[in-house]
Design a protein around this motif. Structure first.
Motif, PDB file in Angstrom:
ATOM      1  N   ALA A 145       0.849  -1.195   0.000  1.00  0.00           N
ATOM      2  CA  ALA A 145       0.000   0.000   0.000  1.00  0.00           C
ATOM      3  C   ALA A 145       0.879   1.236   0.000  1.00  0.00           C
ATOM      4  O   ALA A 145       1.803   1.348   0.823  1.00  0.00           O
ATOM      5  CB  ALA A 145      -0.935   0.015   1.211  1.00  0.00           C
ATOM      6  N   TRP A 146       0.603   2.163  -0.937  1.00  0.00           N
ATOM      7  CA  TRP A 146       1.268   3.466  -0.976  1.00  0.00           C
ATOM      8  C   TRP A 146       0.468   4.442  -0.134  1.00  0.00           C
ATOM      9  O   TRP A 146      -0.757   4.475  -0.198  1.00  0.00           O
ATOM     10  CB  TRP A 146       1.345   3.986  -2.411  1.00  0.00           C
ATOM     11  N   SER A 147       1.161   5.263   0.640  1.00  0.00           N
ATOM     12  CA  SER A 147       0.478   6.262   1.459  1.00  0.00           C
ATOM     13  C   SER A 147       0.009   7.413   0.575  1.00  0.00           C
ATOM     14  O   SER A 147       0.486   7.580  -0.551  1.00  0.00           O
ATOM     15  CB  SER A 147       1.417   6.785   2.543  1.00  0.00           C
ATOM     16  N   TRP A 188      -3.770   2.461   4.110  1.00  0.00           N
ATOM     17  CA  TRP A 188      -3.566   3.746   4.756  1.00  0.00           C
ATOM     18  C   TRP A 188      -4.901   4.479   4.847  1.00  0.00           C
ATOM     19  O   TRP A 188      -5.762   4.316   3.998  1.00  0.00           O
ATOM     20  CB  TRP A 188      -2.596   4.609   3.951  1.00  0.00           C
ATOM     21  N   ASP A 189      -5.016   5.318   5.872  1.00  0.00           N
ATOM     22  CA  ASP A 189      -6.193   6.168   5.890  1.00  0.00           C
ATOM     23  C   ASP A 189      -5.958   7.328   4.919  1.00  0.00           C
ATOM     24  O   ASP A 189      -4.806   7.693   4.648  1.00  0.00           O
ATOM     25  CB  ASP A 189      -6.487   6.648   7.310  1.00  0.00           C
ATOM     26  N   PHE A 194      -2.745   7.317   9.851  1.00  0.00           N
ATOM     27  CA  PHE A 194      -2.654   5.972  10.410  1.00  0.00           C
ATOM     28  C   PHE A 194      -2.410   4.942   9.302  1.00  0.00           C
ATOM     29  O   PHE A 194      -2.768   5.152   8.140  1.00  0.00           O
ATOM     30  CB  PHE A 194      -3.944   5.603  11.157  1.00  0.00           C
ATOM     31  N   LEU A 195      -1.831   3.851   9.712  1.00  0.00           N
ATOM     32  CA  LEU A 195      -1.671   2.670   8.875  1.00  0.00           C
ATOM     33  C   LEU A 195      -2.404   1.521   9.557  1.00  0.00           C
ATOM     34  O   LEU A 195      -2.274   1.341  10.768  1.00  0.00           O
ATOM     35  CB  LEU A 195      -0.193   2.316   8.707  1.00  0.00           C
ATOM     36  N   ARG A 208       0.472   4.622  14.296  1.00  0.00           N
ATOM     37  CA  ARG A 208       0.625   6.063  14.093  1.00  0.00           C
ATOM     38  C   ARG A 208       1.806   6.323  13.162  1.00  0.00           C
ATOM     39  O   ARG A 208       2.895   5.750  13.354  1.00  0.00           O
ATOM     40  CB  ARG A 208       0.853   6.787  15.424  1.00  0.00           C
ATOM     41  N   VAL A 209       1.632   7.208  12.207  1.00  0.00           N
ATOM     42  CA  VAL A 209       2.706   7.527  11.278  1.00  0.00           C
ATOM     43  C   VAL A 209       3.750   8.417  11.948  1.00  0.00           C
ATOM     44  O   VAL A 209       4.931   8.375  11.593  1.00  0.00           O
ATOM     45  CB  VAL A 209       2.131   8.201  10.020  1.00  0.00           C
TER      46      VAL A 209
END
Length: 1024
Positions: A145-147, A188-189, A194-195, A208-209
């Motif tokens: 997953a890419w942020s 990712w949100d 957040f992840l 938490r990022v």
């Protein structure tokens, strides 16, 4: 909506012998993802390859047949194991792929990489090179997953690890190791705060990022979730408020759901229920929607659209404003769904399955009405502390020793463009021995864009809400600017999307009352490209390198709404406004009349509005003779039950109705007027879809998503297709139908003389010759309480005696699949009553029915006992003695309809009573699950059975069970015909591994389990 399933999109086995006449084997497709410009889609499969396909031929039959656009764009072959995850970066520049070989590869477009793929017959129209190899996982990479903004790349794997990679430098930043099982999902949100990860330790963790610390761990909806799924793909809603997680269960593992977890509180109070097996994949539409397009943009007027894919071979699409799904496409695949992906314009959903196929669900803008303007969506996310995602437009670092100062003019990679009134802020690279990072300062508000490959440009500011710049056609191999290393268009950020469907206050939502049952009918099959696709600039032949091709050389894509422009795959539509496809072309323009409007399709009786026929009246009762009298007379005559009415015929009513639960689909039979023929109609809501007239009065009806059936007073049966065609000849039975049921493609009729018939409507064959149910009605007081049909054609018959039966065609006999007898001593019998049987397996349903019967019978017996005691107190000593004798007996069936009711605590139990009853009950339950094809219940019963054997230390039973599941030690497919490797669709040796782990924990069976575990390991090594 149009449903498309192209056969040419597939991963095939390239190891087939050259010149072989057999078709190449289609291999499992594990993952797919749509490029941000909607022009192509990447897939990963069991053949260890990543394939990139053009989407235009998938969505339009005319484009496919024209040959002007290549179907397969590239085949990427650097992995050495099955590719389990593929994900495009938001910028569209890079493609990340994760594999069973524990490696992640980042792919970049290579202008010099087109041509024939080494070692195969594949030809790459586009050239893609492996830009970087990311080792770090110690086992399969199951998710990527890419942020937002591509600042980070997260990967998860079967090594229980979550690894965070720098999205700029592609260096490893952090390893998170708090999961205790295979991690099978990551997302990712939309804010990037957040992840979320989901693992086989039956938990979802939120990280938490800011410091990569653990924010929350959720396990409540997942304690009973099975651990045998390939993936647990989860997805965050575009408004950031919720995350929907796959592979959750309610009701002690009996109800398969997708759990909806609320942000901040991290609790799951909502579940999406309806799939008959585990949900493996979840994907939210990237856009938010307005609940009411006539109302202003407010929080309470927003909703989302989410798609679910399950192991029940079905795909469902839900809108959060409704408790029911918008659509459910059942049997769209032969095996379970492994991944889902929405196009970036929100109008097309793609799904892939373990059967190796890909399908597309293309919606029209009217069906997806209410898409929120992107500027409003961007503004809404700011309440979370949202940073402008246009930062991702400059996410590619320059060379480490270069400082990029003010650039007054830039190229987008698609021709020269002058930038007015905008400034690109300096990008400064850190120098020194430390890892090089890029700092981004003072990003201009107008929105920096990029072609995704290091050439920066600036988009003009656009202040109008909902307005977005037009999409940029991709420049591929042989296209414009061949000298640029990479030439994909900019990401469709919230300020740049390829298509936003216009809002209309006059359009009724097309999914107001959508079917949640079955595969939807093949009507209203108009697809919608909605302007989302740009014509590809190549032909099927190779384009000379360096040649500039006019992007409009081939004009607009052919209109797929015209007859002949559809797909060759089954098509799915809504049940709200069904119509039939346009059958031909008019002389003027295709599919329109002289006024420029599409002609209204016609159906038999389709112009008729459904009428309210008033209260239902009984025109003629079934008869005054009691069924038990007929049965007793037949017994007394010694002639059996032939020709005797064993079951009561239904009353002849003025109106007979059948419905599909959860839909507006209604089948009605009218017998109102004796001077008119009986009429059968199928309606959606208030609109009649078709009607027919019948020569005899209608007694019973049944309706499934695949057929409609009518049982008549003259003992005949007529079967219709969903469009009103008679798809089977009229069948004449020996007597009238007393019970009439349908399920999926199967139809069951039981006549008043007790003859049971079951047909497969699709194949137009009977499952077995007619058989009499008289053998089930052996006692004078026994009767059939209910008779239903399973989707596989197995009948379920519940008797008043507290037993349930089915029919096994292989044994040519009725089999008892549940009995109230087991409730008297089995530890595995549960008396807990369920208020709903939705999602409950058939065996559990039967036992719940029997438990309810026993409770009612016990209450009746207690009431009778109390009445007898009262009568005794009044002086009836004789009645008192009789009542007391019955109340203290070991068992009683008097006044209970034949149900076995054991006495109270004073009843003496024989030795081994509990063990014998429990084992017998579980063995019966396993046989029932096998006949009814309920694999989940079979496995549950088998594991409980094994645990009971281990607890009792029954070595002989344990060894016999092991040998039955293992089969010949050196069995190979095709070598041994007398042993089958599966039971109820489950691999026997996989089940054996679970059983041996149970036996290994037993003090007396440990050595036996260890020996067989070693035997299995050797057999598996021989397979290799």
């Amino acid at each position: 909506m149009r449903f498309t399933k192209p056969a040419w999109v597939a991963h095939t086995d390239s190891s087939a012998p050259e010149g072989s006449s057999t078709a190449a084997k289609v291999l499992t497709m594990f993952s797919l993802h749509v490029h941000p410009d909607n022009s192509r889609i990447a897939t990963g499969g069991l053949d260890a390859k990543v394939r990139i396909w053009a989407t235009a031929p998938i969505l339009s039959k005319d484009v496919e047949e024209s040959g002007k656009i290549p179907k397969s764009l590239a085949t990427l072959t650097m992995h050495t194991g099955p590719v389990l995850a593929v994900r495009w970066a938001h910028s569209g520049r890079w493609l990340a792929s994760g594999s069973d070989d524990s490696v992640i590869l980042i792919w970049d477009l290579d202008p010099a990489g087109s041509g024939k793929v080494w070692g195969s017959d594949d030809v790459n129209v586009e050239g893609w090179k492996a830009l970087k190899r990311l080792p770090g996982h110690e086992s399969d990479v199951t998710g990527l997953a890419w942020s937002p903004g591509d600042r980070y790349l997260a990967s998860v794997g079967a090594d229980s690890m979550v690894i965070i990679w720098d999205g700029y430098t592609l260096e490893r930043m952090k390893k998170l190791d708090l999961h205790q099982g295979f991690v099978k999902g990551v997302c990712w949100d939309p804010v990037g705060e957040f992840l979320a990860t989901c693992a086989d330790d039956k938990s979802v963790k939120f990280w938490r990022v800011t410091d990569w610390g653990l924010e929350a761990t959720i396990s409540k909806p997942f304690e009973d979730s099975p651990g045998n799924t390939f993936f647990r793909r989860l997805s965050w809603s575009p408004d950031g408020a919720h995350i929907t997680v796959a592979n959750a269960c309610n009701g002690k593992g009996m109800v398969f759901v997708a759990a909806v977890i609320a942000r901040s509180t991290w609790t799951s109070e909502i579940s999406l229920v309806g799939h008959e097996h585990t949900v493996q994949a979840v994907a939210y539409n990237p856009h938010m929607f307005l609940r009411d397009v006539n109302q202003p943009i407010q929080t309470q007027n927003l909703c989302s659209v989410v798609a679910l894919g399950g192991d029940d071979c079905s795909v469902s699409v839900w809108q959060t404003k409704s408790a029911r799904p918008m659509i459910v496409a059942r049997d769209a695949f032969a095996r379970g769904i492994l991944d889902l992906s929405w196009s970036w314009d929100g109008l097309t959903l793609y799904a892939c399955s373990s059967d190796g196929t890909l399908a597309a669900f293309a919606f029209t803008p009217e069906e997806m009405e209410g898409i929120l303007p992107v500027s409003a969506q961007e503004k809404y996310l700011q309440k979370f502390g949202f940073k402008d995602p246009r930062i991702r437009a400059v996410n590619v670092p320059p060379p480490a020793d270069v400082e990029m100062a003010h650039v007054p003019q830039a190229s987008t990679g698609f021709g020269s463009q002058t930038i007015k009134q905008e400034v690109v802020t300096t990008l400064v690279a850190r120098k020194g021995k430390a890892k090089k990072r890029v700092t981004l300062d003072n990003i201009p508000s107008a929105g920096v864009t990029t072609n995704g490959f290091g050439h920066h440009g600036l988009s003009a500011p656009n202040s109008a809400i909902g307005m977005a710049p037009p999409p940029i056609s991709p420049a591929m191999m042989g296209g414009i600017n061949m000298g640029i290393p990479s030439q994909l268009p900019p990401a469709p950020s919230p300020s740049m999307t390829s298509h936003i469907p216009p809002h209309s206050n006059n359009v009724t939502p097309a999914f107001g009352s959508m079917s949640s049952q079955g595969l939807l009918h093949s009507q209203n099959v108009t697809p919608s490209l909605g302007g989302q696709q740009q014509p590809f600039p190549w032909s099927s032949q190779h384009t000379p390198r360096g040649e500039i091709i006019d992007l409009t050389a081939y004009g607009e894509p052919a209109d797929p709404t015209v007859a002949g422009g559809g797909t060759d795959a089954p098509m799915v539509d809504s049940l709200d406004t069904p119509t039939t496809p346009v059958r031909g072309k008019n002389k003027g323009s295709a599919g329109v009349d002289a006024n420029g409007k599409a002609p209204k399709p016609r159906t038999l009786g389709g112009d008729k509005v459904r009428e309210d026929l008033g209260p239902v009246r009984v025109l003629r009762p079934a008869g005054g003779v009691d069924v038990n009298e007929w049965r007793a007379a037949a017994h007394a005559a010694g002639g059996g039950h032939e020709g005797v009415r064993l079951l009561a015929a239904p009353d002849l009513k003025s109106l007979v109705v059948a419905k599909i639960e959860g839909t507006d689909e209604v089948l009605e039979g009218s017998n109102d007027d004796a001077t008119k023929p009986s009429e059968v109609t199928l309606s959606y809501g208030k609109q009649v879809q078709w009607l027919d007239y019948l020569p005899s009065r209608i007694l019973l009806l049944t309706l499934t998503p695949f057929f409609c059936a009518v049982a008549l007073e003259d003992s005949s049966i007529t079967v219709y297709s969903p469009t009103g065609r008679r798809i089977m000849p009229t069948m004449s039975l020996s007597s009238q139908c007393a019970i009439f049921e349908g399920s999926k493609n199967h139809l069951m009729a039981i006549t008043v003389q007790g003859q049971m018939h079951i047909w497969n409507v699709r194949t137009q064959r009977t499952l077995f010759p007619p058989v009499s149910v008289s053998s089930l009605l052996t006692t004078p007081n026994s009767s059939i309480l209910s008779a239903t049909l399973r989707p596989n054609g197995s009948p379920l018959i519940h008797l008043s005696s507290g037993t349930s039966h089915s029919y096994d065609a292989n044994l040519q006999s009725f089999i008892r699949i549940s009995d109230s007898w087991w409730a008297t001593g089995s530890d595995a019998w549960t008396t807990r009553q369920r208020t709903s049987t939705t999602g409950v397996g058939p065996v559990q349903q039967m036992e719940s029915v029997i438990s309810e019967l026993r409770m009612n019978a016990a209450a009746a017996a207690a009431a009778a006992s109390a009445a007898s005691a009262a009568h005794s107190r009044e002086g009836s000593a004789e009645s008192s003695a009789g009542a007391g004798g019955e109340s203290k007996g070991a068992s009683s069936t008097v006044g209970t309809g034949g149900l076995v009711l054991m006495g109270g605590d004073e009843t003496e139990r024989p030795p081994w009573w509990s063990a014998a009853m429990t084992l017998g009950h579980l063995e019966t339950r396993m046989h029932a699950a096998r006949v009814l094809e309920s694999p989940t219940e079979f496995k549950q019963a088998l594991l409980v059975y094994s645990k009971k054997i281990a607890d009792e230390a029954f070595r002989g039973k344990a060894e016999e069970l092991i040998k039955e599941l293992c089969g010949p030690v050196y069995w190979r497919p095709g070598r041994e015909e007398s042993w089958t490797p599966t039971v109820c669709g489950l691999a026997k040796r996989d089940l054996l591994k679970d059983i041996l782990s149970i036996f290994a924990r037993s003090k007396t069976l440990t050595k036996l389990a260890q020996d067989w575990q070693e035997t299995l390991r050797r057999a598996a090594a021989e397979d290799l």
